[in-house]
Design a protein around this motif. Sequence first.
Motif, PDB file in Angstrom:
ATOM      1  N   ARG A   1       0.821  -1.218   0.000  1.00  0.00           N
ATOM      2  CA  ARG A   1       0.000   0.000   0.000  1.00  0.00           C
ATOM      3  C   ARG A   1       0.849   1.259   0.000  1.00  0.00           C
ATOM      4  O   ARG A   1       0.387   2.328  -0.383  1.00  0.00           O
ATOM      5  CB  ARG A   1      -0.927   0.014   1.223  1.00  0.00           C
ATOM      6  N   ILE A   2       2.102   1.156   0.452  1.00  0.00           N
ATOM      7  CA  ILE A   2       2.952   2.331   0.621  1.00  0.00           C
ATOM      8  C   ILE A   2       4.307   2.055   0.004  1.00  0.00           C
ATOM      9  O   ILE A   2       4.867   0.965   0.167  1.00  0.00           O
ATOM     10  CB  ILE A   2       3.141   2.676   2.119  1.00  0.00           C
ATOM     11  N   ARG A   3       4.828   3.061  -0.709  1.00  0.00           N
ATOM     12  CA  ARG A   3       6.224   3.045  -1.147  1.00  0.00           C
ATOM     13  C   ARG A   3       6.827   4.395  -0.795  1.00  0.00           C
ATOM     14  O   ARG A   3       6.138   5.405  -0.839  1.00  0.00           O
ATOM     15  CB  ARG A   3       6.326   2.767  -2.644  1.00  0.00           C
ATOM     16  N   THR A   4       8.119   4.393  -0.474  1.00  0.00           N
ATOM     17  CA  THR A   4       8.726   5.626   0.019  1.00  0.00           C
ATOM     18  C   THR A   4       9.705   6.263  -0.956  1.00  0.00           C
ATOM     19  O   THR A   4       9.945   7.462  -0.883  1.00  0.00           O
ATOM     20  CB  THR A   4       9.464   5.358   1.345  1.00  0.00           C
ATOM     21  N   THR A   5      10.293   5.471  -1.857  1.00  0.00           N
ATOM     22  CA  THR A   5      11.240   6.062  -2.796  1.00  0.00           C
ATOM     23  C   THR A   5      10.590   6.338  -4.147  1.00  0.00           C
ATOM     24  O   THR A   5      11.154   7.047  -4.973  1.00  0.00           O
ATOM     25  CB  THR A   5      12.458   5.139  -3.024  1.00  0.00           C
ATOM     26  N   HIS A   6       9.406   5.783  -4.378  1.00  0.00           N
ATOM     27  CA  HIS A   6       8.748   5.879  -5.681  1.00  0.00           C
ATOM     28  C   HIS A   6       7.779   7.063  -5.681  1.00  0.00           C
ATOM     29  O   HIS A   6       6.570   6.905  -5.574  1.00  0.00           O
ATOM     30  CB  HIS A   6       8.019   4.579  -5.988  1.00  0.00           C
ATOM     31  N   VAL A   7       8.336   8.279  -5.790  1.00  0.00           N
ATOM     32  CA  VAL A   7       7.511   9.476  -5.672  1.00  0.00           C
ATOM     33  C   VAL A   7       6.561   9.619  -6.862  1.00  0.00           C
ATOM     34  O   VAL A   7       5.461  10.158  -6.717  1.00  0.00           O
ATOM     35  CB  VAL A   7       8.404  10.728  -5.515  1.00  0.00           C
ATOM     36  N   THR A   8       6.955   9.127  -8.031  1.00  0.00           N
ATOM     37  CA  THR A   8       6.045   9.170  -9.184  1.00  0.00           C
ATOM     38  C   THR A   8       4.742   8.445  -8.853  1.00  0.00           C
ATOM     39  O   THR A   8       3.644   8.938  -9.152  1.00  0.00           O
ATOM     40  CB  THR A   8       6.695   8.517 -10.418  1.00  0.00           C
ATOM     41  N   GLY A   9       4.844   7.282  -8.220  1.00  0.00           N
ATOM     42  CA  GLY A   9       3.654   6.535  -7.828  1.00  0.00           C
ATOM     43  C   GLY A   9       2.849   7.264  -6.776  1.00  0.00           C
ATOM     44  O   GLY A   9       1.606   7.264  -6.812  1.00  0.00           O
ATOM     45  N   ILE A  10       3.533   7.909  -5.820  1.00  0.00           N
ATOM     46  CA  ILE A  10       2.833   8.671  -4.777  1.00  0.00           C
ATOM     47  C   ILE A  10       2.046   9.816  -5.396  1.00  0.00           C
ATOM     48  O   ILE A  10       0.871  10.037  -5.067  1.00  0.00           O
ATOM     49  CB  ILE A  10       3.846   9.199  -3.741  1.00  0.00           C
ATOM     50  N   VAL A  11       2.686  10.552  -6.315  1.00  0.00           N
ATOM     51  CA  VAL A  11       2.005  11.683  -6.957  1.00  0.00           C
ATOM     52  C   VAL A  11       0.826  11.201  -7.796  1.00  0.00           C
ATOM     53  O   VAL A  11      -0.249  11.806  -7.807  1.00  0.00           O
ATOM     54  CB  VAL A  11       2.997  12.486  -7.825  1.00  0.00           C
ATOM     55  N   THR A  12       1.005  10.076  -8.491  1.00  0.00           N
ATOM     56  CA  THR A  12      -0.091   9.513  -9.293  1.00  0.00           C
ATOM     57  C   THR A  12      -1.274   9.144  -8.403  1.00  0.00           C
ATOM     58  O   THR A  12      -2.437   9.488  -8.708  1.00  0.00           O
ATOM     59  CB  THR A  12       0.390   8.262 -10.051  1.00  0.00           C
TER      60      THR A  12
ATOM     61  N   LEU B   1      -1.981  10.293  -5.459  1.00  0.00           N
ATOM     62  CA  LEU B   1      -2.578  11.510  -4.914  1.00  0.00           C
ATOM     63  C   LEU B   1      -3.471  12.186  -5.950  1.00  0.00           C
ATOM     64  O   LEU B   1      -4.573  12.660  -5.630  1.00  0.00           O
ATOM     65  CB  LEU B   1      -1.480  12.469  -4.443  1.00  0.00           C
ATOM     66  N   GLY B   2      -3.020  12.217  -7.207  1.00  0.00           N
ATOM     67  CA  GLY B   2      -3.842  12.786  -8.274  1.00  0.00           C
ATOM     68  C   GLY B   2      -5.156  12.040  -8.439  1.00  0.00           C
ATOM     69  O   GLY B   2      -6.219  12.650  -8.650  1.00  0.00           O
ATOM     70  N   ILE B   3      -5.117  10.716  -8.324  1.00  0.00           N
ATOM     71  CA  ILE B   3      -6.337   9.908  -8.424  1.00  0.00           C
ATOM     72  C   ILE B   3      -7.302  10.263  -7.300  1.00  0.00           C
ATOM     73  O   ILE B   3      -8.511  10.445  -7.522  1.00  0.00           O
ATOM     74  CB  ILE B   3      -5.982   8.407  -8.387  1.00  0.00           C
ATOM     75  N   GLU B   4      -6.772  10.395  -6.083  1.00  0.00           N
ATOM     76  CA  GLU B   4      -7.635  10.735  -4.951  1.00  0.00           C
ATOM     77  C   GLU B   4      -8.232  12.126  -5.105  1.00  0.00           C
ATOM     78  O   GLU B   4      -9.396  12.360  -4.770  1.00  0.00           O
ATOM     79  CB  GLU B   4      -6.845  10.633  -3.640  1.00  0.00           C
ATOM     80  N   ILE B   5      -7.441  13.077  -5.612  1.00  0.00           N
ATOM     81  CA  ILE B   5      -7.964  14.431  -5.838  1.00  0.00           C
ATOM     82  C   ILE B   5      -9.068  14.392  -6.890  1.00  0.00           C
ATOM     83  O   ILE B   5     -10.118  15.041  -6.749  1.00  0.00           O
ATOM     84  CB  ILE B   5      -6.827  15.381  -6.259  1.00  0.00           C
ATOM     85  N   GLY B   6      -8.854  13.604  -7.972  1.00  0.00           N
ATOM     86  CA  GLY B   6      -9.874  13.469  -9.005  1.00  0.00           C
ATOM     87  C   GLY B   6     -11.153  12.861  -8.464  1.00  0.00           C
ATOM     88  O   GLY B   6     -12.266  13.311  -8.791  1.00  0.00           O
ATOM     89  N   ARG B   7     -11.030  11.835  -7.630  1.00  0.00           N
ATOM     90  CA  ARG B   7     -12.208  11.213  -7.031  1.00  0.00           C
ATOM     91  C   ARG B   7     -12.963  12.204  -6.157  1.00  0.00           C
ATOM     92  O   ARG B   7     -14.201  12.264  -6.187  1.00  0.00           O
ATOM     93  CB  ARG B   7     -11.793   9.998  -6.202  1.00  0.00           C
ATOM     94  N   ALA B   8     -12.192  12.977  -5.365  1.00  0.00           N
ATOM     95  CA  ALA B   8     -12.839  13.956  -4.490  1.00  0.00           C
ATOM     96  C   ALA B   8     -13.551  15.030  -5.304  1.00  0.00           C
ATOM     97  O   ALA B   8     -14.671  15.441  -4.975  1.00  0.00           O
ATOM     98  CB  ALA B   8     -11.794  14.593  -3.576  1.00  0.00           C
ATOM     99  N   ALA B   9     -12.913  15.502  -6.390  1.00  0.00           N
ATOM    100  CA  ALA B   9     -13.527  16.543  -7.224  1.00  0.00           C
ATOM    101  C   ALA B   9     -14.807  16.034  -7.872  1.00  0.00           C
ATOM    102  O   ALA B   9     -15.825  16.738  -7.932  1.00  0.00           O
ATOM    103  CB  ALA B   9     -12.540  17.004  -8.291  1.00  0.00           C
ATOM    104  N   TYR B  10     -14.781  14.791  -8.350  1.00  0.00           N
ATOM    105  CA  TYR B  10     -15.985  14.227  -8.976  1.00  0.00           C
ATOM    106  C   TYR B  10     -17.097  14.072  -7.952  1.00  0.00           C
ATOM    107  O   TYR B  10     -18.257  14.377  -8.219  1.00  0.00           O
ATOM    108  CB  TYR B  10     -15.657  12.869  -9.599  1.00  0.00           C
ATOM    109  N   ARG B  11     -16.725  13.630  -6.759  1.00  0.00           N
ATOM    110  CA  ARG B  11     -17.745  13.434  -5.729  1.00  0.00           C
ATOM    111  C   ARG B  11     -18.428  14.753  -5.385  1.00  0.00           C
ATOM    112  O   ARG B  11     -19.648  14.824  -5.276  1.00  0.00           O
ATOM    113  CB  ARG B  11     -17.101  12.836  -4.473  1.00  0.00           C
TER     114      ARG B  11
END
Length: 234
Positions: A151-162, A164-174
């Motif tokens: 569920r968590i990775r610490t060195t893979h910031v590209t995945g973290i940003v992706t 986070l973008g998905i969660e922001i998109g879900r929140a905006a749609y909701r």
Amino acid sequence: MRRLRLLVAHRRAGVADRALALILAFIAGGANAGGFLALGQFTSHMTGYLSLMADNIALANLQPVLQAVVAIALFLSGAALSAVLVVWARHHRPRAQYALPVALQGVLLLGFAGLGLLGQAHPVANPAALGLLCFIMGVQNATITKLSGARIRTTHVTGIVTDLGIEIGRAAYRHGSGRALPGHDPRKAVILAQLMSAFLVGGIAGALGYGAFGFLFALPMALVLLAMALPALR
């Protein structure tokens, strides 16, 4: 000290996972930024190394290709060793299954700091330091991935940003539709933002630390990792 030991305990809780992930993200950011200033390479950026390989294979420039192959192989080896340690300890020393790879990271960071005693003019110092950091980043990413159930990775910031973008998109749609989306979790967005912030702050600390102390900037990070792991190993 007891609280530090609980961060690598074999019985996991969400709070411990998040706290450990934030500490490791800070250390990954510090190692990455300090390593870049010392060596001119981001040592957790495997996407970049693959791109470097592709470009230089096309240009028939073999030295950067070899460097990228070695960096990727060391990152891969670190991840593999972390998995081996966790699985071995799960069967033989269950209480140490996460403490072992965390302690290994601490020992290797001590080795990295020790390379500063050779001086960067020494022909072995920079290649050894680059290899150590790539290996450490592989160990760390695999450790937190195993510990958190991927569920968590610490060195893979590209995945973290992706994510986070998905969660922001879900929140905006909701908020636009008034309906809750399946899988939308505001807490996940907060955790992802915290991981990004920890990586950034660690990077700033690593850059300032390298500027002030050279390779010895890794010493406090190594001591934190060992303080978490050694009580559990005892």
